[in-house]
Write a protein that holds these residues in place. Sequence first.
Motif, PDB file in Angstrom:
ATOM      1  N   GLN A  36      50.218  41.584  29.117  1.00 44.92           N
ATOM      2  CA  GLN A  36      51.393  42.049  29.848  1.00 44.92           C
ATOM      3  C   GLN A  36      52.453  40.953  29.995  1.00 44.92           C
ATOM      4  OE1 GLN A  36      51.592  45.273  31.628  1.00 44.92           O
ATOM      5  NE2 GLN A  36      49.893  45.817  30.300  1.00 44.92           N
ATOM      6  N   LEU A  60      42.123  49.548  31.983  1.00 42.81           N
ATOM      7  CA  LEU A  60      41.900  48.527  33.006  1.00 42.81           C
ATOM      8  C   LEU A  60      43.164  48.178  33.767  1.00 42.81           C
ATOM      9  CD1 LEU A  60      39.881  46.408  30.525  1.00 42.81           C
ATOM     10  CD2 LEU A  60      38.851  47.500  32.473  1.00 42.81           C
ATOM     11  N   SER A  61      43.557  49.049  34.669  1.00 45.66           N
ATOM     12  CA  SER A  61      44.721  48.700  35.476  1.00 45.66           C
ATOM     13  C   SER A  61      44.292  47.653  36.499  1.00 45.66           C
ATOM     14  CB  SER A  61      45.274  49.935  36.175  1.00 45.66           C
ATOM     15  OG  SER A  61      44.394  50.327  37.192  1.00 45.66           O
ATOM     16  N   LEU A  62      45.265  46.887  36.939  1.00 44.96           N
ATOM     17  CA  LEU A  62      44.971  45.804  37.882  1.00 44.96           C
ATOM     18  C   LEU A  62      44.310  46.333  39.156  1.00 44.96           C
ATOM     19  CD1 LEU A  62      47.448  42.940  38.139  1.00 44.96           C
ATOM     20  CD2 LEU A  62      46.104  43.498  40.098  1.00 44.96           C
ATOM     21  N   ASP A  63      44.827  47.453  39.655  1.00 41.73           N
ATOM     22  CA  ASP A  63      44.281  48.029  40.896  1.00 41.73           C
ATOM     23  C   ASP A  63      42.833  48.452  40.709  1.00 41.73           C
ATOM     24  OD1 ASP A  63      46.852  47.767  41.753  1.00 41.73           O
ATOM     25  OD2 ASP A  63      47.418  49.817  41.221  1.00 41.73           O
ATOM     26  N   GLN A 104      40.557  45.457  40.415  1.00 42.03           N
ATOM     27  CA  GLN A 104      40.430  44.826  41.732  1.00 42.03           C
ATOM     28  C   GLN A 104      39.434  45.591  42.604  1.00 42.03           C
ATOM     29  OE1 GLN A 104      44.479  44.256  43.251  1.00 42.03           O
ATOM     30  NE2 GLN A 104      43.670  42.473  44.288  1.00 42.03           N
ATOM     31  N   LYS A 161      43.814  34.069  46.451  1.00 36.00           N
ATOM     32  CA  LYS A 161      44.431  34.949  45.441  1.00 36.00           C
ATOM     33  C   LYS A 161      45.831  34.453  45.088  1.00 36.00           C
ATOM     34  CE  LYS A 161      42.593  38.101  44.214  1.00 36.00           C
ATOM     35  NZ  LYS A 161      41.884  38.380  43.094  1.00 36.00           N
ATOM     36  N   ARG A 201      44.166  41.169  29.798  1.00 36.00           N
ATOM     37  CA  ARG A 201      45.165  42.206  30.054  1.00 36.00           C
ATOM     38  C   ARG A 201      46.450  41.588  30.615  1.00 36.00           C
ATOM     39  NH1 ARG A 201      46.338  47.739  31.787  1.00 36.00           N
ATOM     40  NH2 ARG A 201      48.007  47.424  33.262  1.00 36.00           N
ATOM     41  N   LEU A 202      46.283  40.642  31.549  1.00 33.50           N
ATOM     42  CA  LEU A 202      47.470  40.002  32.135  1.00 33.50           C
ATOM     43  C   LEU A 202      48.251  39.244  31.067  1.00 33.50           C
ATOM     44  CD1 LEU A 202      45.995  38.779  35.526  1.00 33.50           C
ATOM     45  CD2 LEU A 202      47.578  40.639  35.198  1.00 33.50           C
ATOM     46  N   LYS A 250      55.288  39.610  37.284  1.00 33.57           N
ATOM     47  CA  LYS A 250      56.009  38.806  36.285  1.00 33.57           C
ATOM     48  C   LYS A 250      57.457  38.559  36.711  1.00 33.57           C
ATOM     49  CE  LYS A 250      56.925  39.172  31.437  1.00 33.57           C
ATOM     50  NZ  LYS A 250      56.929  40.110  30.316  1.00 33.57           N
ATOM     51  N   THR A 302      52.216  46.997  38.250  1.00 29.82           N
ATOM     52  CA  THR A 302      51.948  45.843  39.125  1.00 29.82           C
ATOM     53  C   THR A 302      52.167  44.535  38.375  1.00 29.82           C
ATOM     54  OG1 THR A 302      50.248  47.230  40.094  1.00 29.82           O
ATOM     55  CG2 THR A 302      50.212  44.934  40.733  1.00 29.82           C
ATOM     56  N   GLU A 303      51.675  44.495  37.135  1.00 32.91           N
ATOM     57  CA  GLU A 303      51.802  43.265  36.342  1.00 32.91           C
ATOM     58  C   GLU A 303      53.270  42.913  36.106  1.00 32.91           C
ATOM     59  OE1 GLU A 303      49.883  45.792  35.719  1.00 32.91           O
ATOM     60  OE2 GLU A 303      47.995  45.230  34.774  1.00 32.91           O
ATOM     61  N   GLU A 304      54.065  43.927  35.801  1.00 32.50           N
ATOM     62  CA  GLU A 304      55.498  43.681  35.549  1.00 32.50           C
ATOM     63  C   GLU A 304      56.193  43.185  36.810  1.00 32.50           C
ATOM     64  OE1 GLU A 304      56.451  47.489  34.003  1.00 32.50           O
ATOM     65  OE2 GLU A 304      56.494  46.781  31.931  1.00 32.50           O
ATOM     66  N   MET A 342      40.372  41.271  32.541  1.00 37.83           N
ATOM     67  CA  MET A 342      41.580  41.244  33.374  1.00 37.83           C
ATOM     68  C   MET A 342      42.523  40.142  32.907  1.00 37.83           C
ATOM     69  SD  MET A 342      42.511  43.034  35.923  1.00 37.83           S
ATOM     70  CE  MET A 342      44.177  43.133  35.422  1.00 37.83           C
TER      71      MET A 342
END
Lengths: 161, 333
Positions: free
Chosen positions: B146, B86-89, B92, A68, B142-143, A9, A4-6, B139
Amino acid sequence: MKSTEEQIKTLLARHSFPPLGVVIPILEKAGQGEKELACQIHDTYASLANGLTQILDLKDRNMKTLAKMYEIILGHEGAKFEPIELSESRFSFTVSDCPMMHVGRNVGTQAKSKFCDLICGAAAEALVTTTVGSESVCSWDKALIKGTGKCKVSFTSGKKK
Amino acid sequence: MSRLRNTLSVILILALGGTLATLLFVSNAIRSMNYGDLRTVLTTTTATFGSLLGIITAGLMFTHGKFSELASELSEKSPDYLSGMLSLDKVQRIGNCLLSLRKISSQLETETTIEKEKDLYRRITENASSMFVDFAVLMNLRLQQQGLRDTGFMVSEMDPPLHAKYQEARKTIRKEWQIVETIKRIVDTWEGPTSFISEKLDTRNSLQSDLKSFITILELKEKIDKNSKNIRNEVAKALADVEDEVGKIIKILHEDRIPQLLSQMDHASTIRGKYFYLALMFIATPLFANLIILPQLSEGTMQFFQPIISATSSLSVMGVLFLLLYIRKILNV
Protein backbone atom coordinates in the motif's frame (compact mmCIF):
# COMPACT_ATOMS: atom_id res chain seq x y z
CA MET A 1 -13.52 6.82 1.12
CA LYS A 2 -9.81 6.25 1.74
CA SER A 3 -8.59 2.97 3.20
CA THR A 4 -6.94 2.93 6.64
CA GLU A 5 -3.52 2.41 5.06
CA GLU A 6 -4.00 5.36 2.70
CA GLN A 7 -5.10 7.57 5.59
CA ILE A 8 -1.98 6.62 7.58
CA LYS A 9 0.20 7.25 4.54
CA THR A 10 -1.27 10.71 4.00
CA LEU A 11 -0.97 11.56 7.70
CA LEU A 12 2.67 10.49 7.88
CA ALA A 13 3.47 12.48 4.73
CA ARG A 14 1.72 15.57 6.10
CA HIS A 15 3.49 15.51 9.47
CA SER A 16 7.02 14.73 8.46
CA PHE A 17 10.25 15.29 10.33
CA PRO A 18 12.09 18.57 9.52
CA PRO A 19 15.11 18.09 7.22
CA LEU A 20 18.47 17.51 8.93
CA GLY A 21 19.92 20.42 6.98
CA VAL A 22 17.65 22.65 9.04
CA VAL A 23 17.96 20.79 12.35
CA ILE A 24 21.75 20.46 12.62
CA PRO A 25 22.69 24.19 12.33
CA ILE A 26 20.14 24.95 15.06
CA LEU A 27 21.58 22.25 17.33
CA GLU A 28 25.10 23.50 16.77
CA LYS A 29 24.21 27.01 17.89
CA ALA A 30 22.75 27.34 21.37
CA GLY A 31 19.91 29.84 21.41
CA GLN A 32 16.23 30.50 20.98
CA GLY A 33 16.13 28.31 17.84
CA GLU A 34 16.41 25.14 19.93
CA LYS A 35 13.25 25.90 21.88
CA GLU A 36 11.33 26.74 18.72
CA LEU A 37 12.52 23.55 17.07
CA ALA A 38 11.53 21.45 20.10
CA CYS A 39 8.07 23.10 20.07
CA GLN A 40 7.69 22.38 16.36
CA ILE A 41 8.68 18.73 16.85
CA HIS A 42 6.29 18.45 19.80
CA ASP A 43 3.41 19.80 17.72
CA THR A 44 4.23 17.57 14.75
CA TYR A 45 4.26 14.41 16.86
CA ALA A 46 1.20 15.41 18.85
CA SER A 47 -0.73 15.89 15.59
CA LEU A 48 0.63 12.60 14.31
CA ALA A 49 -0.42 10.79 17.49
CA ASN A 50 -3.88 12.35 17.41
CA GLY A 51 -4.31 11.44 13.77
CA LEU A 52 -3.21 7.84 14.28
CA THR A 53 -5.47 7.51 17.33
CA GLN A 54 -8.43 8.52 15.20
CA ILE A 55 -7.55 6.44 12.14
CA LEU A 56 -6.84 3.28 14.10
CA ASP A 57 -9.56 3.90 16.65
CA LEU A 58 -7.15 3.52 19.55
CA LYS A 59 -9.40 4.43 22.42
CA ASP A 60 -7.28 3.08 25.28
CA ARG A 61 -4.77 5.43 26.84
CA ASN A 62 -2.11 2.92 27.77
CA MET A 63 1.36 1.59 26.95
CA LYS A 64 -0.03 -0.63 24.19
CA THR A 65 -1.30 2.43 22.32
CA LEU A 66 2.04 4.16 22.83
CA ALA A 67 3.83 1.08 21.49
CA LYS A 68 1.62 1.02 18.39
CA MET A 69 2.40 4.70 17.73
CA TYR A 70 6.11 4.14 18.04
CA GLU A 71 6.26 1.16 15.74
CA ILE A 72 4.34 2.98 13.01
CA ILE A 73 6.31 6.22 13.28
CA LEU A 74 9.72 4.58 13.59
CA GLY A 75 8.90 2.23 10.73
CA HIS A 76 7.99 5.21 8.58
CA GLU A 77 11.22 6.97 9.51
CA GLY A 78 13.19 3.87 8.51
CA ALA A 79 14.44 2.97 11.99
CA LYS A 80 14.30 -0.70 12.89
CA PHE A 81 12.20 -1.27 15.96
CA GLU A 82 12.74 -4.29 18.23
CA PRO A 83 10.43 -4.79 21.19
CA ILE A 84 11.84 -5.73 24.59
CA GLU A 85 8.99 -5.37 27.03
CA LEU A 86 5.37 -4.33 26.94
CA SER A 87 3.34 -4.40 30.13
CA GLU A 88 0.75 -2.15 31.71
CA SER A 89 3.40 -0.07 33.41
CA ARG A 90 6.40 -0.36 31.13
CA PHE A 91 7.28 -0.29 27.48
CA SER A 92 10.79 -0.61 26.14
CA PHE A 93 12.37 -1.24 22.78
CA THR A 94 15.59 -0.85 20.86
CA VAL A 95 16.20 1.06 17.65
CA SER A 96 19.06 0.24 15.34
CA ASP A 97 19.06 3.45 13.34
CA CYS A 98 18.93 7.16 14.06
CA PRO A 99 19.22 10.22 11.77
CA MET A 100 22.41 11.22 13.60
CA MET A 101 24.15 8.06 12.33
CA HIS A 102 24.07 9.42 8.79
CA VAL A 103 25.39 12.92 9.35
CA GLY A 104 28.93 13.92 8.40
CA ARG A 105 31.94 13.64 10.74
CA ASN A 106 31.99 17.40 11.05
CA VAL A 107 28.90 17.24 13.28
CA GLY A 108 30.11 17.05 16.87
CA THR A 109 29.00 14.65 19.62
CA GLN A 110 27.49 17.54 21.53
CA ALA A 111 25.11 18.35 18.67
CA LYS A 112 24.24 14.67 18.33
CA SER A 113 23.55 14.43 22.02
CA LYS A 114 21.36 17.53 21.81
CA PHE A 115 19.39 15.80 19.06
CA CYS A 116 18.54 13.06 21.55
CA ASP A 117 17.57 15.44 24.32
CA LEU A 118 15.68 17.97 22.25
CA ILE A 119 14.24 16.14 19.27
CA CYS A 120 13.67 12.65 20.70
CA GLY A 121 12.66 14.22 24.00
CA ALA A 122 10.07 16.50 22.42
CA ALA A 123 8.70 13.70 20.22
CA ALA A 124 8.50 11.26 23.15
CA GLU A 125 6.77 13.81 25.34
CA ALA A 126 4.19 14.53 22.66
CA LEU A 127 3.46 10.85 22.12
CA VAL A 128 3.29 10.07 25.84
CA THR A 129 0.98 12.99 26.55
CA THR A 130 -1.37 12.02 23.74
CA THR A 131 -1.44 8.28 24.30
CA VAL A 132 -0.71 7.51 27.95
CA GLY A 133 -1.08 10.75 29.86
CA SER A 134 1.64 12.95 31.25
CA GLU A 135 2.57 10.69 34.18
CA SER A 136 5.19 8.63 32.41
CA VAL A 137 8.93 8.81 32.32
CA CYS A 138 10.98 8.24 29.18
CA SER A 139 14.65 7.36 29.17
CA TRP A 140 17.15 6.34 26.51
CA ASP A 141 20.79 5.34 26.65
CA LYS A 142 22.08 7.19 23.53
CA ALA A 143 23.97 4.02 22.56
CA LEU A 144 23.72 4.72 18.84
CA ILE A 145 25.44 8.09 18.95
CA LYS A 146 28.01 6.75 21.41
CA GLY A 147 28.66 3.92 18.97
CA THR A 148 28.04 1.22 21.59
CA GLY A 149 25.13 -0.69 20.03
CA LYS A 150 21.40 -0.23 19.61
CA CYS A 151 19.67 2.59 21.42
CA LYS A 152 17.38 1.34 24.18
CA VAL A 153 14.32 3.46 24.90
CA SER A 154 12.13 2.84 27.96
CA PHE A 155 8.85 4.29 29.14
CA THR A 156 7.74 3.73 32.71
CA SER A 157 4.50 4.80 34.32
CA GLY A 158 4.98 7.14 37.23
CA LYS A 159 5.15 10.78 38.12
CA LYS A 160 7.78 12.88 36.39
CA LYS A 161 10.45 14.16 38.68
CA MET B 1 -3.38 -48.66 2.11
CA SER B 2 -2.43 -47.92 -1.51
CA ARG B 3 0.30 -45.55 -0.29
CA LEU B 4 1.71 -48.37 1.86
CA ARG B 5 1.56 -50.82 -1.05
CA ASN B 6 3.37 -48.33 -3.31
CA THR B 7 6.08 -47.73 -0.74
CA LEU B 8 6.52 -51.46 -0.21
CA SER B 9 6.79 -52.13 -3.95
CA VAL B 10 9.34 -49.32 -4.36
CA ILE B 11 11.41 -50.71 -1.49
CA LEU B 12 11.15 -54.24 -2.96
CA ILE B 13 12.26 -53.14 -6.45
CA LEU B 14 15.09 -51.04 -5.04
CA ALA B 15 16.22 -53.93 -2.85
CA LEU B 16 16.18 -56.25 -5.88
CA GLY B 17 18.08 -53.69 -7.93
CA GLY B 18 20.58 -53.18 -5.12
CA THR B 19 21.12 -56.93 -4.76
CA LEU B 20 21.57 -57.35 -8.51
CA ALA B 21 24.03 -54.46 -8.67
CA THR B 22 25.97 -55.82 -5.66
CA LEU B 23 26.10 -59.30 -7.24
CA LEU B 24 27.38 -57.82 -10.50
CA PHE B 25 29.93 -55.76 -8.62
CA VAL B 26 31.18 -58.73 -6.59
CA SER B 27 31.32 -61.08 -9.59
CA ASN B 28 33.14 -58.49 -11.69
CA ALA B 29 35.53 -57.65 -8.90
CA ILE B 30 36.41 -61.33 -8.33
CA ARG B 31 36.65 -62.36 -11.97
CA SER B 32 39.85 -61.17 -13.50
CA MET B 33 39.22 -59.38 -16.80
CA ASN B 34 41.60 -58.67 -19.63
CA TYR B 35 42.62 -55.17 -20.65
CA GLY B 36 40.38 -54.99 -23.76
CA ASP B 37 37.27 -56.14 -21.84
CA LEU B 38 37.90 -53.64 -19.10
CA ARG B 39 38.24 -50.79 -21.59
CA THR B 40 35.01 -51.86 -23.30
CA VAL B 41 33.20 -52.04 -19.91
CA LEU B 42 34.43 -48.59 -18.99
CA THR B 43 33.45 -47.07 -22.33
CA THR B 44 30.01 -48.72 -22.22
CA THR B 45 29.46 -47.56 -18.64
CA THR B 46 30.41 -44.01 -19.56
CA ALA B 47 28.06 -44.12 -22.53
CA THR B 48 25.22 -45.46 -20.33
CA PHE B 49 25.82 -42.70 -17.81
CA GLY B 50 25.78 -40.15 -20.63
CA SER B 51 22.44 -41.43 -21.96
CA LEU B 52 20.94 -41.48 -18.47
CA LEU B 53 22.18 -37.96 -17.88
CA GLY B 54 20.31 -36.87 -21.01
CA ILE B 55 17.07 -38.41 -19.74
CA ILE B 56 17.58 -37.00 -16.23
CA THR B 57 18.26 -33.53 -17.61
CA ALA B 58 15.06 -33.73 -19.64
CA GLY B 59 13.18 -34.79 -16.48
CA LEU B 60 14.81 -31.98 -14.49
CA MET B 61 13.79 -29.42 -17.10
CA PHE B 62 10.28 -30.81 -17.27
CA THR B 63 9.74 -30.73 -13.47
CA HIS B 64 11.33 -27.31 -13.23
CA GLY B 65 9.00 -26.08 -15.97
CA LYS B 66 6.01 -27.47 -14.10
CA PHE B 67 7.23 -25.89 -10.84
CA SER B 68 7.72 -22.49 -12.52
CA GLU B 69 4.28 -22.69 -14.13
CA LEU B 70 2.63 -23.34 -10.76
CA ALA B 71 4.77 -20.69 -9.06
CA SER B 72 3.76 -18.04 -11.59
CA GLU B 73 0.08 -19.00 -11.26
CA LEU B 74 0.29 -18.56 -7.48
CA SER B 75 2.38 -15.40 -7.79
CA GLU B 76 -0.33 -13.84 -9.93
CA LYS B 77 -2.91 -14.55 -7.26
CA SER B 78 -0.77 -13.37 -4.31
CA PRO B 79 -1.25 -9.58 -4.57
CA ASP B 80 -5.04 -10.01 -4.77
CA TYR B 81 -5.00 -12.20 -1.68
CA LEU B 82 -2.94 -9.67 0.18
CA SER B 83 -5.12 -6.71 -0.73
CA GLY B 84 -8.50 -8.45 -0.70
CA MET B 85 -8.33 -10.76 2.29
CA LEU B 86 -6.19 -8.98 4.82
CA SER B 87 -7.53 -5.58 5.70
CA LEU B 88 -5.75 -3.80 8.51
CA ASP B 89 -8.83 -3.87 10.74
CA LYS B 90 -9.38 -7.57 10.19
CA VAL B 91 -5.76 -8.51 10.95
CA GLN B 92 -5.78 -6.28 14.01
CA ARG B 93 -8.90 -8.03 15.31
CA ILE B 94 -7.48 -11.49 14.70
CA GLY B 95 -4.13 -10.44 16.17
CA ASN B 96 -5.75 -9.20 19.38
CA CYS B 97 -7.68 -12.47 19.76
CA LEU B 98 -4.56 -14.57 19.19
CA LEU B 99 -2.56 -12.53 21.67
CA SER B 100 -5.23 -12.85 24.30
CA LEU B 101 -5.38 -16.65 23.74
CA ARG B 102 -1.60 -16.83 23.93
CA LYS B 103 -1.55 -14.87 27.17
CA ILE B 104 -4.24 -17.03 28.81
CA SER B 105 -2.76 -20.36 27.73
CA SER B 106 0.81 -19.50 28.69
CA GLN B 107 -0.37 -18.33 32.09
CA LEU B 108 -2.39 -21.52 32.68
CA GLU B 109 0.52 -23.64 31.46
CA THR B 110 2.62 -22.40 34.37
CA GLU B 111 -0.19 -22.94 36.86
CA THR B 112 -1.32 -26.46 35.99
CA THR B 113 0.43 -29.62 37.17
CA ILE B 114 -1.39 -32.14 34.97
CA GLU B 115 0.92 -33.10 32.12
CA LYS B 116 -1.77 -33.55 29.42
CA GLU B 117 -3.35 -30.23 30.27
CA LYS B 118 0.06 -28.59 30.21
CA ASP B 119 0.64 -30.05 26.72
CA LEU B 120 -2.67 -28.65 25.52
CA TYR B 121 -1.84 -25.15 26.79
CA ARG B 122 1.65 -25.38 25.31
CA ARG B 123 0.21 -26.31 21.92
CA ILE B 124 -2.28 -23.44 22.07
CA THR B 125 0.51 -20.99 22.93
CA GLU B 126 2.71 -22.27 20.11
CA ASN B 127 -0.03 -22.34 17.49
CA ALA B 128 -1.42 -18.92 18.48
CA SER B 129 2.13 -17.51 18.31
CA SER B 130 2.75 -19.11 14.93
CA MET B 131 -0.50 -17.70 13.52
CA PHE B 132 0.22 -14.27 14.99
CA VAL B 133 3.70 -14.21 13.44
CA ASP B 134 2.34 -15.25 10.03
CA PHE B 135 -0.34 -12.58 10.15
CA ALA B 136 2.26 -9.99 11.19
CA VAL B 137 4.45 -10.96 8.23
CA LEU B 138 1.51 -10.69 5.83
CA MET B 139 0.46 -7.39 7.39
CA ASN B 140 3.93 -5.99 6.87
CA LEU B 141 3.87 -7.04 3.22
CA ARG B 142 0.41 -5.58 2.75
CA LEU B 143 1.46 -2.23 4.21
CA GLN B 144 4.44 -2.21 1.87
CA GLN B 145 2.12 -3.01 -1.02
CA GLN B 146 0.00 0.00 0.00
CA GLY B 147 3.04 2.26 -0.19
CA LEU B 148 3.88 2.48 3.50
CA ARG B 149 7.49 1.89 4.47
CA ASP B 150 8.71 -1.12 6.46
CA THR B 151 6.11 -0.85 9.22
CA GLY B 152 5.99 -3.80 11.59
CA PHE B 153 2.42 -3.04 12.49
CA MET B 154 2.08 -5.87 15.01
CA VAL B 155 5.65 -5.86 16.23
CA SER B 156 5.20 -3.80 19.40
CA GLU B 157 2.97 -6.47 20.91
CA MET B 158 5.57 -9.19 20.48
CA ASP B 159 7.95 -10.34 23.17
CA PRO B 160 11.60 -10.87 22.13
CA PRO B 161 11.23 -14.64 21.30
CA LEU B 162 8.15 -13.94 19.19
CA HIS B 163 9.93 -11.05 17.49
CA ALA B 164 12.85 -13.33 16.63
CA LYS B 165 10.39 -15.77 15.01
CA TYR B 166 8.82 -12.88 13.10
CA GLN B 167 12.18 -11.75 11.73
CA GLU B 168 12.96 -15.30 10.70
CA ALA B 169 9.57 -15.71 9.01
CA ARG B 170 10.02 -12.42 7.15
CA LYS B 171 13.33 -13.55 5.75
CA THR B 172 11.81 -16.75 4.37
CA ILE B 173 9.46 -14.84 2.06
CA ARG B 174 11.45 -14.13 -1.07
CA LYS B 175 8.98 -14.96 -3.80
CA GLU B 176 5.43 -13.73 -4.26
CA TRP B 177 3.93 -17.22 -4.27
CA GLN B 178 5.24 -17.69 -0.70
CA ILE B 179 2.55 -15.24 0.42
CA VAL B 180 -0.07 -17.82 -0.52
CA GLU B 181 2.01 -20.48 1.22
CA THR B 182 1.97 -18.38 4.40
CA ILE B 183 -1.81 -18.00 4.17
CA LYS B 184 -2.10 -21.76 3.73
CA ARG B 185 0.12 -22.29 6.79
CA ILE B 186 -2.21 -20.05 8.82
CA VAL B 187 -5.19 -22.10 7.68
CA ASP B 188 -3.38 -25.36 8.46
CA THR B 189 -2.50 -24.15 11.94
CA TRP B 190 -6.08 -23.16 12.52
CA GLU B 191 -8.07 -26.05 11.10
CA GLY B 192 -5.36 -28.70 10.67
CA PRO B 193 -4.05 -29.94 7.33
CA THR B 194 -6.98 -31.19 5.26
CA SER B 195 -5.30 -31.95 1.95
CA PHE B 196 -5.69 -35.58 0.95
CA ILE B 197 -3.14 -35.09 -1.82
CA SER B 198 -0.44 -34.28 0.72
CA GLU B 199 2.38 -36.79 0.65
CA LYS B 200 3.22 -36.30 4.28
CA LEU B 201 0.93 -37.59 6.95
CA ASP B 202 0.56 -34.66 9.32
CA THR B 203 -0.88 -35.40 12.72
CA ARG B 204 -0.61 -31.94 14.30
CA ASN B 205 -3.50 -30.80 16.45
CA SER B 206 -5.25 -27.78 15.05
CA LEU B 207 -5.62 -24.65 17.13
CA GLN B 208 -9.36 -24.71 16.57
CA SER B 209 -9.79 -28.22 18.02
CA ASP B 210 -7.41 -27.47 20.90
CA LEU B 211 -9.43 -24.38 21.79
CA LYS B 212 -12.62 -26.42 21.85
CA SER B 213 -10.93 -28.90 24.24
CA PHE B 214 -9.74 -25.92 26.28
CA ILE B 215 -13.30 -24.60 26.60
CA THR B 216 -14.51 -28.05 27.70
CA ILE B 217 -11.84 -28.16 30.43
CA LEU B 218 -12.81 -24.67 31.59
CA GLU B 219 -16.48 -25.70 31.74
CA LEU B 220 -15.53 -28.58 34.03
CA LYS B 221 -13.45 -26.28 36.20
CA GLU B 222 -16.23 -23.73 36.58
CA LYS B 223 -17.76 -25.69 39.47
CA ILE B 224 -14.68 -25.32 41.63
CA ASP B 225 -13.21 -22.11 40.26
CA LYS B 226 -15.47 -19.20 39.42
CA ASN B 227 -12.70 -17.37 37.58
CA SER B 228 -12.79 -20.15 34.97
CA LYS B 229 -16.13 -18.82 33.73
CA ASN B 230 -14.59 -15.48 32.78
CA ILE B 231 -11.68 -17.17 31.09
CA ARG B 232 -14.05 -19.51 29.25
CA ASN B 233 -16.09 -16.56 27.99
CA GLU B 234 -12.96 -14.79 26.81
CA VAL B 235 -11.63 -17.92 25.05
CA ALA B 236 -15.06 -18.66 23.50
CA LYS B 237 -15.28 -15.10 22.17
CA ALA B 238 -11.78 -15.22 20.74
CA LEU B 239 -12.52 -18.62 19.18
CA ALA B 240 -15.73 -17.33 17.57
CA ASP B 241 -14.04 -14.18 16.26
CA VAL B 242 -11.04 -15.98 14.76
CA GLU B 243 -13.30 -18.74 13.41
CA ASP B 244 -15.40 -16.13 11.66
CA GLU B 245 -12.49 -14.22 10.13
CA VAL B 246 -10.30 -17.19 9.25
CA GLY B 247 -13.36 -19.07 7.94
CA LYS B 248 -13.75 -16.48 5.18
CA ILE B 249 -10.11 -16.89 4.21
CA ILE B 250 -10.45 -20.70 4.19
CA LYS B 251 -13.50 -20.48 1.91
CA ILE B 252 -11.70 -18.40 -0.74
CA LEU B 253 -8.56 -20.52 -0.47
CA HIS B 254 -10.49 -23.71 -1.18
CA GLU B 255 -12.50 -22.11 -3.99
CA ASP B 256 -9.24 -21.18 -5.74
CA ARG B 257 -7.83 -24.69 -5.18
CA ILE B 258 -4.77 -23.20 -3.49
CA PRO B 259 -4.05 -26.25 -1.25
CA GLN B 260 -4.00 -28.52 -4.33
CA LEU B 261 -1.76 -26.13 -6.29
CA LEU B 262 0.67 -25.83 -3.37
CA SER B 263 0.73 -29.58 -2.92
CA GLN B 264 1.53 -30.07 -6.64
CA MET B 265 4.28 -27.48 -6.31
CA ASP B 266 5.73 -29.24 -3.32
CA HIS B 267 5.67 -32.53 -5.24
CA ALA B 268 7.36 -30.97 -8.28
CA SER B 269 9.96 -29.34 -6.05
CA THR B 270 10.81 -32.66 -4.34
CA ILE B 271 11.25 -34.49 -7.64
CA ARG B 272 13.21 -31.58 -9.08
CA GLY B 273 15.58 -31.78 -6.09
CA LYS B 274 16.11 -35.51 -6.60
CA TYR B 275 16.74 -34.99 -10.30
CA PHE B 276 19.27 -32.34 -9.51
CA TYR B 277 21.36 -34.62 -7.30
CA LEU B 278 21.00 -37.48 -9.77
CA ALA B 279 22.17 -35.20 -12.58
CA LEU B 280 25.17 -34.17 -10.48
CA MET B 281 26.07 -37.81 -9.88
CA PHE B 282 25.63 -38.72 -13.52
CA ILE B 283 27.78 -35.79 -14.62
CA ALA B 284 30.51 -36.49 -12.08
CA THR B 285 30.91 -40.23 -12.68
CA PRO B 286 31.54 -40.23 -16.47
CA LEU B 287 33.82 -37.22 -16.01
CA PHE B 288 35.74 -39.18 -13.41
CA ALA B 289 35.93 -42.20 -15.74
CA ASN B 290 36.89 -40.25 -18.84
CA LEU B 291 39.29 -37.74 -17.38
CA ILE B 292 41.00 -39.76 -14.68
CA ILE B 293 40.66 -43.49 -15.28
CA LEU B 294 40.70 -43.87 -19.09
CA PRO B 295 43.94 -41.92 -19.73
CA GLN B 296 45.69 -43.86 -16.95
CA LEU B 297 44.34 -47.26 -17.99
CA SER B 298 47.20 -49.43 -19.17
CA GLU B 299 47.95 -53.12 -18.78
CA GLY B 300 49.88 -52.24 -15.60
CA THR B 301 47.20 -50.14 -13.93
CA MET B 302 44.37 -52.50 -14.95
CA GLN B 303 44.38 -54.41 -11.66
CA PHE B 304 44.27 -51.19 -9.68
CA PHE B 305 41.30 -49.71 -11.58
CA GLN B 306 39.26 -52.91 -11.93
CA PRO B 307 37.25 -52.48 -8.65
CA ILE B 308 36.45 -48.84 -9.48
CA ILE B 309 35.27 -49.77 -12.99
CA SER B 310 33.12 -52.57 -11.49
CA ALA B 311 31.59 -50.09 -9.04
CA THR B 312 30.75 -47.52 -11.71
CA SER B 313 29.23 -50.13 -14.02
CA SER B 314 27.09 -51.41 -11.10
CA LEU B 315 26.05 -47.84 -10.41
CA SER B 316 24.91 -47.43 -14.01
CA VAL B 317 22.70 -50.56 -13.62
CA MET B 318 21.20 -49.07 -10.46
CA GLY B 319 20.73 -45.76 -12.25
CA VAL B 320 18.70 -47.42 -15.01
CA LEU B 321 16.51 -49.17 -12.41
CA PHE B 322 16.02 -45.96 -10.46
CA LEU B 323 15.00 -44.10 -13.57
CA LEU B 324 12.51 -46.80 -14.56
CA LEU B 325 10.95 -46.43 -11.12
CA TYR B 326 10.78 -42.70 -11.45
CA ILE B 327 9.13 -42.60 -14.86
CA ARG B 328 5.73 -43.07 -13.20
CA LYS B 329 6.40 -40.18 -10.83
CA ILE B 330 7.57 -37.92 -13.66
CA LEU B 331 4.35 -38.56 -15.53
CA ASN B 332 2.34 -37.70 -12.40
CA VAL B 333 3.90 -34.25 -11.91
